[in-house]
Design an enzyme around this catalytic site. Sequence first.
Site, PDB file in Angstrom:
ATOM      1  CB  CYS A  33      -0.925  -0.039   1.218  1.00 38.94           C
ATOM      2  SG  CYS A  33      -1.884   1.472   1.467  1.00 38.94           S
ATOM      3  CB  CYS A  36      -0.065   2.101   3.998  1.00 36.46           C
ATOM      4  SG  CYS A  36      -1.725   1.473   3.727  1.00 36.46           S
TER       5      CYS A  36
END
Length: 108
Positions: A33, A36
């Site tokens: 991700c 993230c």
Amino acid sequence: MASTIPEVTDATFQSEVLESELPVLVEFTAAWCGPCKAIVPTLEGLMGKHAGRLKVIQVDTEVSRSIAERYRVMAMPTMIVFQKGQPVGQLVGAHKDKLVALAAQFAS
């Protein structure tokens, strides 16, 4: 550079999050991700700013799928604040300003 944010798993979630005396900001994340990873410096800053008043931890949804399923995490990053074992605030997405505001709300 590796994150300094502690990671909890299915085995440690109960003791580290649900039984914590402090409010806990949990970032649900995954290695793949990008957003993230982009929000990690903000989370690390919040760890320092709110030390002793708010815990900041990560849950890797690829490793600890049951926690993500229990809290219906569908997108990452998802941040959920837990207080006295209950989810009390949530933010979906890497929104730095909203994340800072969410943390400040519970770091009393």
